[in-house]
Design a protein around this motif. Sequence first.
Motif, PDB file in Angstrom:
ATOM      1  N   GLY A   1       3.143  19.399   7.734  1.00 48.46           N
ATOM      2  CA  GLY A   1       1.809  19.854   8.070  1.00 48.46           C
ATOM      3  C   GLY A   1       0.898  19.982   6.859  1.00 48.46           C
ATOM      4  N   SER A   2       1.492  20.313   5.711  1.00 50.20           N
ATOM      5  CA  SER A   2       0.697  20.543   4.512  1.00 50.20           C
ATOM      6  C   SER A   2       0.101  19.261   3.929  1.00 50.20           C
ATOM      7  CB  SER A   2       1.554  21.233   3.446  1.00 50.20           C
ATOM      8  OG  SER A   2       2.682  20.441   3.131  1.00 50.20           O
ATOM      9  N   VAL A   3       0.618  18.111   4.348  1.00 52.68           N
ATOM     10  CA  VAL A   3       0.118  16.854   3.787  1.00 52.68           C
ATOM     11  C   VAL A   3      -0.520  15.955   4.837  1.00 52.68           C
ATOM     12  CG1 VAL A   3       1.943  16.937   2.041  1.00 52.68           C
ATOM     13  CG2 VAL A   3       2.244  15.487   4.063  1.00 52.68           C
ATOM     14  N   LYS A   4      -0.439  16.340   6.076  1.00 45.51           N
ATOM     15  CA  LYS A   4      -0.967  15.496   7.148  1.00 45.51           C
ATOM     16  C   LYS A   4      -2.466  15.262   6.940  1.00 45.51           C
ATOM     17  CE  LYS A   4       1.173  16.149  10.909  1.00 45.51           C
ATOM     18  NZ  LYS A   4       1.699  16.711  12.173  1.00 45.51           N
ATOM     19  N   GLY A   5      -2.856  14.009   7.046  1.00 51.22           N
ATOM     20  CA  GLY A   5      -4.252  13.661   6.832  1.00 51.22           C
ATOM     21  C   GLY A   5      -4.579  13.328   5.389  1.00 51.22           C
ATOM     22  N   ARG A   6      -3.673  13.659   4.467  1.00 47.38           N
ATOM     23  CA  ARG A   6      -3.905  13.368   3.043  1.00 47.38           C
ATOM     24  C   ARG A   6      -2.928  12.317   2.516  1.00 47.38           C
ATOM     25  NH1 ARG A   6      -3.031  17.191  -0.693  1.00 47.38           N
ATOM     26  NH2 ARG A   6      -1.460  18.325   0.536  1.00 47.38           N
ATOM     27  N   PHE A   7      -1.702  12.341   3.017  1.00 47.92           N
ATOM     28  CA  PHE A   7      -0.664  11.432   2.549  1.00 47.92           C
ATOM     29  C   PHE A   7      -0.381  10.378   3.624  1.00 47.92           C
ATOM     30  CE2 PHE A   7       1.818  14.484  -0.497  1.00 47.92           C
ATOM     31  CZ  PHE A   7       0.625  14.797  -1.130  1.00 47.92           C
ATOM     32  N   THR A   8      -0.032   9.186   3.170  1.00 48.11           N
ATOM     33  CA  THR A   8       0.336   8.109   4.082  1.00 48.11           C
ATOM     34  C   THR A   8       1.589   7.420   3.576  1.00 48.11           C
ATOM     35  OG1 THR A   8      -1.989   7.699   4.646  1.00 48.11           O
ATOM     36  CG2 THR A   8      -0.400   5.981   5.200  1.00 48.11           C
ATOM     37  N   ILE A   9       2.601   7.344   4.430  1.00 45.57           N
ATOM     38  CA  ILE A   9       3.838   6.652   4.090  1.00 45.57           C
ATOM     39  C   ILE A   9       3.774   5.235   4.669  1.00 45.57           C
ATOM     40  CG2 ILE A   9       5.063   7.489   6.139  1.00 45.57           C
ATOM     41  CD1 ILE A   9       7.610   7.593   4.408  1.00 45.57           C
ATOM     42  N   SER A  10       4.312   4.298   3.914  1.00 47.23           N
ATOM     43  CA  SER A  10       4.354   2.917   4.382  1.00 47.23           C
ATOM     44  C   SER A  10       5.589   2.232   3.814  1.00 47.23           C
ATOM     45  CB  SER A  10       3.080   2.154   3.975  1.00 47.23           C
ATOM     46  OG  SER A  10       2.941   2.114   2.575  1.00 47.23           O
ATOM     47  N   ARG A  11       5.870   1.066   4.331  1.00 48.49           N
ATOM     48  CA  ARG A  11       7.039   0.324   3.880  1.00 48.49           C
ATOM     49  C   ARG A  11       6.826  -1.160   4.112  1.00 48.49           C
ATOM     50  NH1 ARG A  11      11.965   2.378   6.994  1.00 48.49           N
ATOM     51  NH2 ARG A  11      12.975   0.512   6.137  1.00 48.49           N
ATOM     52  N   ASP A  12       7.552  -1.972   3.359  1.00 44.87           N
ATOM     53  CA  ASP A  12       7.566  -3.419   3.552  1.00 44.87           C
ATOM     54  C   ASP A  12       9.017  -3.855   3.434  1.00 44.87           C
ATOM     55  OD1 ASP A  12       7.471  -6.206   3.335  1.00 44.87           O
ATOM     56  OD2 ASP A  12       5.533  -6.182   2.339  1.00 44.87           O
ATOM     57  N   ASN A  13       9.640  -4.089   4.559  1.00 51.29           N
ATOM     58  CA  ASN A  13      11.062  -4.436   4.542  1.00 51.29           C
ATOM     59  C   ASN A  13      11.310  -5.752   3.807  1.00 51.29           C
ATOM     60  OD1 ASN A  13      11.630  -2.107   5.938  1.00 51.29           O
ATOM     61  ND2 ASN A  13      11.873  -3.118   7.920  1.00 51.29           N
ATOM     62  N   ALA A  14      10.357  -6.679   3.889  1.00 52.68           N
ATOM     63  CA  ALA A  14      10.527  -7.958   3.207  1.00 52.68           C
ATOM     64  C   ALA A  14      10.597  -7.774   1.693  1.00 52.68           C
ATOM     65  CB  ALA A  14       9.403  -8.908   3.580  1.00 52.68           C
TER      66      ALA A  14
END
Length: 129
Positions: free
Chosen positions: A62-75
């Motif tokens: 909750g403390s980071v929602k809206g500020r942090f974004t997680i992503s990934r690229d499996n390739a």
Amino acid sequence: QEQLVESGGGPVQPGGSLRLSCAASGFTLDYYALGWFRQAPGKEREGVACIDSSNGDTNYAGSVKGRFTISRDNAKNMGWLQMNSLKPEDTAVYYCAAGIRPGFRAPEDMCQAALYDFWGQGTQVNVSV
């Protein structure tokens, strides 16, 4: 040998941004959920953001929602944590982790550290004036 290596940490002023990277080697991330955790001095480790292996389900503290974004690229066998609007309370060592078991949990339950199998060595983030 399975390995995760984080990078991108460092000093930043409040309100600034950082992008943390997590590079996996010795195994493929395709079947693994990816999580970012942090631990500040004197505090317990907490799950910051987690993402499923394939369908893109995410969970944020909750403390980071809206500020942090997680992503990934499996390739590329990599993951990232984009951190915006940083606050002094975000100061901590940030760790990335990979695990198969989180993928069998509901998204809101993915960020449990005990479910993760492989961990990086951590990267320090310092948010201060």
